[in-house]
Design a protein around this motif. Structure first.
Motif, short mmCIF file in Angstrom:
data_model
loop_
_atom_site.label_atom_id
_atom_site.label_comp_id
_atom_site.label_asym_id
_atom_site.label_seq_id
_atom_site.Cartn_x
_atom_site.Cartn_y
_atom_site.Cartn_z
N GLY B 157 -27.88 -31.78 26.22
CA GLY B 157 -27.84 -31.25 24.87
C GLY B 157 -26.46 -31.25 24.23
N ALA B 158 -25.43 -31.50 25.03
CA ALA B 158 -24.06 -31.38 24.52
C ALA B 158 -23.83 -32.26 23.29
CB ALA B 158 -23.07 -31.75 25.62
N SER B 159 -24.41 -33.47 23.31
CA SER B 159 -24.13 -34.40 22.22
C SER B 159 -24.76 -33.94 20.91
CB SER B 159 -24.64 -35.79 22.59
OG SER B 159 -26.01 -35.72 22.87
N VAL B 200 -28.63 -22.41 20.31
CA VAL B 200 -27.96 -21.46 21.18
C VAL B 200 -27.49 -22.21 22.42
CG1 VAL B 200 -28.19 -19.30 22.48
CG2 VAL B 200 -29.52 -19.64 20.38
N ALA B 201 -26.19 -22.24 22.66
CA ALA B 201 -25.66 -22.94 23.83
C ALA B 201 -25.20 -21.91 24.85
CB ALA B 201 -24.51 -23.85 23.43
N VAL B 206 -28.86 -25.88 26.42
CA VAL B 206 -28.80 -25.89 24.96
C VAL B 206 -30.22 -25.64 24.45
CG1 VAL B 206 -28.34 -27.25 22.91
CG2 VAL B 206 -26.84 -27.44 24.90
N THR B 207 -30.38 -24.58 23.66
CA THR B 207 -31.71 -24.19 23.20
C THR B 207 -31.75 -24.27 21.68
OG1 THR B 207 -31.77 -22.63 25.02
CG2 THR B 207 -33.46 -22.37 23.33
N GLU B 208 -32.82 -24.88 21.16
CA GLU B 208 -32.94 -24.96 19.71
C GLU B 208 -34.21 -24.22 19.29
OE1 GLU B 208 -32.05 -28.80 17.64
OE2 GLU B 208 -34.08 -28.47 16.93
N VAL B 209 -34.08 -23.31 18.32
CA VAL B 209 -35.22 -22.52 17.87
C VAL B 209 -35.53 -22.87 16.42
CG1 VAL B 209 -36.14 -20.19 17.54
CG2 VAL B 209 -34.53 -20.64 19.41
#
Lengths: 183, 240
Positions: B157-159, B200-201, B206-209
């Motif tokens: 998810g970093a990118s 949210v990292a 890496v989480t995407e809501v």
């Protein structure tokens, strides 16, 4: 006419080269053949042969194996549904077996006079596929012809009715049963 | 706290606030090698039944029984699409071919290459020859009627993280970014939490809501308290 040493060597080398080419071709052919055989093996059904104890006996066409656990509620419902089906004669021509891993889990179920029961870790290992309850149908050759995972929302009545067809039992008693079910 | 197994076998421990709804868990992963590059979609078991019913009516099927799961090959009646589904007791994994079913030898290579292990926490897809293949693009997502939460490992998810610094909260960093929408929904949801996706990292994930607007017109919309719950309450770790 005598041939010179260098011509003889050249002819010999040619012969060796031709032989090497043929050999490589031969090996390549065998390799392709082996690849195809391997593909057939992996693509086809995994032939898992069930132990002798679980194969149909006494003229039965197939064995219905119920892989059961002591605690899961669906296992108890499935066992009861199949028990009722056996006493109603729906399972004629089929051998029905309950399979438990341990005596302890067998003890949690209501004993049945109608259905054979095994509590044997070795047999369990042969049938268990990582989920309980599971219904498997084993034919005379010990092959699993049908396997189904049973969930809490599975229609057990339909499942039990389906078993005969899956096992390939097509005799007249099946059609005689239809009026009984509707009544 | 929910513990799930990601499609590549990683352990995902997620703490999601109640405001995000009760989710169903899905996953995606990709296995690529010299001859094969395939995406696999993991879903709760049962959805494959829709393939011959709705997606490809009249599709032919062929079932290959394996220990602990079945592999089903569906092919549309006009051979315009086909897919292979691994069906376990708890989950299923589907890969689409976007055309007629592949040749038998390719299918058998694919079936031999993928090891499917199902458990109540999630299904794992692994390559049987890890030295010849790579597995990447793995994500776990939680779908509910109120939100879609997508979780990736920190490495994956970093990118996708923004270049600028986010809001620092208890060792996590939080951003919000605009959701891509058409003009009509954009004006309807302007000024509400629905126009943003929240990223949210944590140290490992890496989480995407993305919040989903209610279906009915009269239903109450998510407010600032939902956003606060996301910013404070989403805690995810990815191990493996």
């Amino acid at each position: 006419m005598a041939i010179s040493v260098s011509t003889a060597l050249a002819l010999l080398a040619l012969a060796v080269a031709v032989f090497a080419l043929l050999a490589v071709g031969g090996v390549y052919g065998r390799l392709k053949q082996a690849e195809r055989a391997l593909a057939d093996m992996t693509f086809g059904e995994i032939a898992s042969s069930m132990p002798e104890e679980l194969r149909p006996r006494d003229g039965a066409a197939a064995t219905v194996v119920l892989t059961l656990d002591g605690e899961c509620p669906t296992c108890h419902q499935l066992a009861a549904a199949v028990d009722a089906a056996v006493s109603d004669g729906v399972m004629t021509g089929l051998r029905v077996v309950r399979m438990f891993a341990t005596e302890e889990s067998r003890g949690r179920h209501t004993p049945s006079d109608l259905v054979e029961t095994y509590a044997d870790p070795d047999l369990w290992t042969a049938v268990y596929e990582g989920y309980t309850p599971t219904v498997s149908i084993v034919d005379r050759n010990g092959r699993v012809v049908h396997r189904r995972f049973v969930y809490p929302d599975t229609d057990l009545g339909a499942l039990v009715r389906d078993l005969r067809a899956r096992a390939g039992v097509t005799d007249h008693s099946a059609s005689l049963l239809v009026p009984q079910e509707t009544s | 706290m929910v513990v799930r197994t990601a499609p590549d076998g990683a352990r995902v421990a997620a703490e999601l606030p109640d405001q995000l709804g009760a989710p169903k868990w899905y996953g995606i992963t990709r296995i690529a090698g010299a001859r094969i590059q395939r995406d696999f979609h993991v879903a709760p078991v049962g959805q494959y039944r829709l393939i011959p019913q709705k997606l490809m009516p009249g599709a032919s099927d062929r079932v290959f029984q394996r220990r602990g799961h079945d592999i089903i090959l569906y092919e549309a009646a006009d051979r315009s699409d086909s897919c292979l589904v691994w069906v376990g007791p708890h989950h299923e994994a589907t890969t689409w071919f976007g055309g007629p079913a592949p040749r038998p030898d390719l299918l058998s290579t694919l079936m031999g290459l993928v090891r499917f292990e199902d458990s109540p926490q999630g299904a794992r897809l692994a390559s049987t020859s890890p030295s010849m293949t790579q597995q990447y693009g793995t994500a776990v997502s939680a779908w509910s009627d109120r939100s879609v939460v997508t979780i990736r490992s920190a490495a994956e998810g970093a990118s996708s993280l923004p270049d600028w610094q986010g809001l620092a909260r208890d060792g996590r960093e939080v951003w919000r970014r605009a959701v891509e929408m058409d003009d009509a929904p954009r004006s309807r949801y302007a000024g509400t939490p629905y126009e943003w996706r929240y990223v949210v990292a944590s140290a490992t994930a890496v989480t995407e809501v993305v919040l989903r607007p209610p279906d009915q017109a009269g239903a109450s919309m998510a407010g600032e308290e939902t956003v606060a719950a996301v910013v404070d309450g989403v805690r995810v770790s990815w191990t493996g």
